[in-house]
Write an enzyme that holds these catalytic residues in place. Structure first.
Site, PDB file in Angstrom:
ATOM      1  N   HIS A 180      -2.221   5.528   6.489  1.00  8.23           N
ATOM      2  CA  HIS A 180      -0.819   5.940   6.624  1.00  8.23           C
ATOM      3  C   HIS A 180      -0.713   7.393   6.159  1.00  8.23           C
ATOM      4  CE1 HIS A 180       0.360   1.702   6.797  1.00  8.23           C
ATOM      5  NE2 HIS A 180      -0.113   1.473   5.587  1.00  8.23           N
ATOM      6  N   CYS A 206       0.836  -1.214   0.000  1.00  3.06           N
ATOM      7  CA  CYS A 206       0.000   0.000   0.000  1.00  3.06           C
ATOM      8  C   CYS A 206       0.868   1.261   0.000  1.00  3.06           C
ATOM      9  CB  CYS A 206      -0.936  -0.007   1.205  1.00  3.06           C
ATOM     10  SG  CYS A 206      -0.135  -0.439   2.762  1.00  3.06           S
TER      11      CYS A 206
HETATM   12  P1  NAD Z   1      -5.636 -10.497   6.272  1.00  5.38           P
HETATM   13  O1  NAD Z   1      -5.076 -11.172   7.467  1.00  5.38           O
HETATM   14  O2  NAD Z   1      -6.676  -9.448   6.456  1.00  5.38           O
HETATM   15  O3  NAD Z   1      -6.251 -11.578   5.288  1.00  5.38           O
HETATM   16  C1  NAD Z   1      -5.598 -12.765   4.986  1.00  5.38           C
HETATM   17  C2  NAD Z   1      -6.656 -13.841   4.781  1.00  5.38           C
HETATM   18  O4  NAD Z   1      -6.031 -15.053   4.400  1.00  5.38           O
HETATM   19  C3  NAD Z   1      -7.464 -14.134   6.048  1.00  5.38           C
HETATM   20  O5  NAD Z   1      -8.837 -14.200   5.689  1.00  5.38           O
HETATM   21  C4  NAD Z   1      -6.930 -15.473   6.498  1.00  5.38           C
HETATM   22  O6  NAD Z   1      -7.926 -16.237   7.177  1.00  5.38           O
HETATM   23  C5  NAD Z   1      -6.597 -16.102   5.163  1.00  5.38           C
HETATM   24  N1  NAD Z   1      -5.643 -17.213   5.238  1.00  5.38           N
HETATM   25  C6  NAD Z   1      -4.738 -17.481   6.215  1.00  5.38           C
HETATM   26  N2  NAD Z   1      -4.062 -18.596   5.887  1.00  5.38           N
HETATM   27  C7  NAD Z   1      -4.531 -19.031   4.700  1.00  5.38           C
HETATM   28  C8  NAD Z   1      -4.252 -20.153   3.869  1.00  5.38           C
HETATM   29  N3  NAD Z   1      -3.324 -21.046   4.186  1.00  5.38           N
HETATM   30  N4  NAD Z   1      -4.947 -20.280   2.727  1.00  5.38           N
HETATM   31  C9  NAD Z   1      -5.900 -19.383   2.362  1.00  5.38           C
HETATM   32  N5  NAD Z   1      -6.232 -18.315   3.126  1.00  5.38           N
HETATM   33  C10 NAD Z   1      -5.549 -18.153   4.272  1.00  5.38           C
HETATM   34  O7  NAD Z   1      -4.400  -9.949   5.463  1.00  5.38           O
HETATM   35  P2  NAD Z   1      -4.407  -8.743   4.427  1.00  5.38           P
HETATM   36  O8  NAD Z   1      -4.261  -7.475   5.177  1.00  5.38           O
HETATM   37  O9  NAD Z   1      -5.516  -8.903   3.479  1.00  5.38           O
HETATM   38  O10 NAD Z   1      -3.003  -8.982   3.709  1.00  5.38           O
HETATM   39  C11 NAD Z   1      -2.862  -9.872   2.615  1.00  5.38           C
HETATM   40  C12 NAD Z   1      -1.639  -9.470   1.839  1.00  5.38           C
HETATM   41  O11 NAD Z   1      -1.838  -8.140   1.348  1.00  5.38           O
HETATM   42  C13 NAD Z   1      -0.328  -9.425   2.641  1.00  5.38           C
HETATM   43  O12 NAD Z   1       0.735  -9.732   1.781  1.00  5.38           O
HETATM   44  C14 NAD Z   1      -0.232  -7.967   3.045  1.00  5.38           C
HETATM   45  O13 NAD Z   1       1.079  -7.554   3.328  1.00  5.38           O
HETATM   46  C15 NAD Z   1      -0.780  -7.301   1.787  1.00  5.38           C
HETATM   47  N6  NAD Z   1      -1.308  -5.949   1.987  1.00  5.38           N
HETATM   48  C16 NAD Z   1      -2.027  -5.637   3.099  1.00  5.38           C
HETATM   49  C17 NAD Z   1      -2.487  -4.348   3.261  1.00  5.38           C
HETATM   50  C18 NAD Z   1      -3.238  -3.927   4.482  1.00  5.38           C
HETATM   51  O14 NAD Z   1      -3.077  -2.809   4.923  1.00  5.38           O
HETATM   52  N7  NAD Z   1      -4.063  -4.768   5.065  1.00  5.38           N
HETATM   53  C19 NAD Z   1      -2.259  -3.394   2.278  1.00  5.38           C
HETATM   54  C20 NAD Z   1      -1.572  -3.762   1.109  1.00  5.38           C
HETATM   55  C21 NAD Z   1      -1.086  -5.048   0.988  1.00  5.38           C
END
Ligand code: NAD
Length: 340
Positions: free
Chosen positions: A220, A140
């Site tokens: 942020h 992000c």
């Molecule tokens: P999150 O924890 O909100 O969501 C992750 C999801 O994956 C959850 O629903 C979890 O239950 C599921 N999960 C866990 N293990 C799993 C598996 N083995 N198989 C399938 N699903 C599984 O995380 P997020 O914030 O959505 O982040 C996901 C990615 O995006 C990460 O790489 C993060 O760094 C990136 N990201 C996050 C943000 C943010 O601010 N949240 C912003 C940009 C990028």
């Protein structure tokens, strides 16, 4: 129709699924959950076929009365491309499975850059990701920096960039992370990982970043100083930001003088989930003094990478070769700020 699978239906996965569903050239063939949580129920209500991450967990869905179509393995047989939205570093572990199914995969910013053949920013390096099999949409913060810096760099040249990132402690629903009452150096070393991450998109950019984490969940905030190669006026910079996709100018004098009021704007504007996919730049903060450009921007971490994931699908599938063409198509479908 491009068949898209979403592995990991959390903060990013849910939003990307909804954004893909709004496009007329792609469809969601399934979303993957690990357990029958409320999000799994909502996925079904939204009409997304639900899949379990493995055979063991299928029973827990069925015991909870949820219709589950199969496992991730089954889903990958139906997909042209999978968007891995599992927690950071898990995507790297999933890659072998995607490779065995010969399915293209998009990873998120929580993965190391070397998980993929290239990192992606729609405005930064779209063309270099066309036709690739494994691509990482940058985080992000990096997405936000690439959007505004690419606009400035293209027109005036960014000789040197210095950024302080003030990062949110956790996403709103994340009760396990903090800080609650501290400003944490994250990391204490300089540069933070953000500068090198921008270099995965703009390898030659001279950029240094420092980052701290504060007790807030909304957005942020970045304070940015750019040494320009060519002369620009403050008004010219305001004009290029206004004409840049996915960047929105806010004015403190209109009452939008904090991340709280930017988010309130998104709520009042009727944005889904109160998301702001655009990067918010404060009009009053844009100031060119000599060769230095100063500005302050805020990033809705839960949603700014969502349109980039949609564009990245078209780049990798090779269906649209021009960045501006996919950006317009995505933004129109999402109802974003009109820049075209
Ligand atoms: P999150 O924890 O909100 O969501 C992750 C999801 O994956 C959850 O629903 C979890 O239950 C599921 N999960 C866990 N293990 C799993 C598996 N083995 N198989 C399938 N699903 C599984 O995380 P997020 O914030 O959505 O982040 C996901 C990615 O995006 C990460 O790489 C993060 O760094 C990136 N990201 C996050 C943000 C943010 O601010 N949240 C912003 C940009 C990028």
């Amino acid at each position: 129709m491009i068949a898209v699978a979403i592995n990991g239906y959390g903060t990013i996965g849910r939003r990307v699924a909804d954004a893909v569903a709004l496009q007329d050239d792609m469809k969601i063939v399934g979303v993957v959950k690990t357990r029958p949580s409320y999000e799994a129920k909502i996925a079904i209500d939204n009409g997304y076929p639900l899949y379990s991450n493995n055979a063991e967990n299928m029973k827990t869905f069925r015991d909870a009365g949820l219709k589950v179509e199969g496992t991730l393995d089954d889903l990958l047989k139906k997909a042209d491309i999978v968007i891995d939205c599992t927690p950071g570093k898990m995507g790297a572990k999933n890659k072998a499975l995607y490779q065995s199914h010969k399915v293209k995969a998009i990873f998120q910013g929580g993965e190391k850059a070397d998980v993929a053949e290239a990192s992606f920013s729609a405005l930064g390096n779209y063309a270099s990701c066309v036709g690739k099999d494994y691509v990482r949409v940058v985080s992000c913060n990096t997405t936000a920096l690439c959007r505004t810096l690419s606009a400035v760099d293209k027109k005036y040249g960014a000789a040197k960039v210095r950024v302080t990132l003030i990062r949110r402690g956790a996403d709103p629903q994340d009760v396990d992370n903090g800080p609650i009452n501290a400003i944490v150096l994250d990391p204490a070393t300089v540069p933070s990982h953000h500068g090198p991450d921008v270099n995965t998109i703009f390898p030659n950019m001279n950029i240094m970043t420092t980052a701290v984490v504060v007790p807030t969940t909304l957005m942020h905030l970045h304070t940015i100083i750019v040494e320009l190669r060519d002369h620009a006026t403050t008004q010219e910079i305001k004009d290029i930001f206004r004409a840049t996709p996915r960047v929105m100018i806010f004015k403190a004098k209109d009452g939008i003088d904090s991340t709280a009021t930017v988010m309130e704007y998104a709520r009042e504007a009727g944005r889904k989930r109160s998301d702001l996919n655009e990067i918010a730049v404060w009009d009053e903060s844009i100031n060119v003094i000599g060769k230095e450009l100063f500005y302050v921007q805020a990033v809705h971490q839960e949603s700014d990478v969502v349109p980039e994931n949609v564009d990245c699908i078209r780049a990798m599938m090779g269906t649209i070769k021009e960045a501006r063409e996919t950006i317009k198509k995505t933004d129109e479908a999402l109802g974003l700020k009109k820049w075209w």
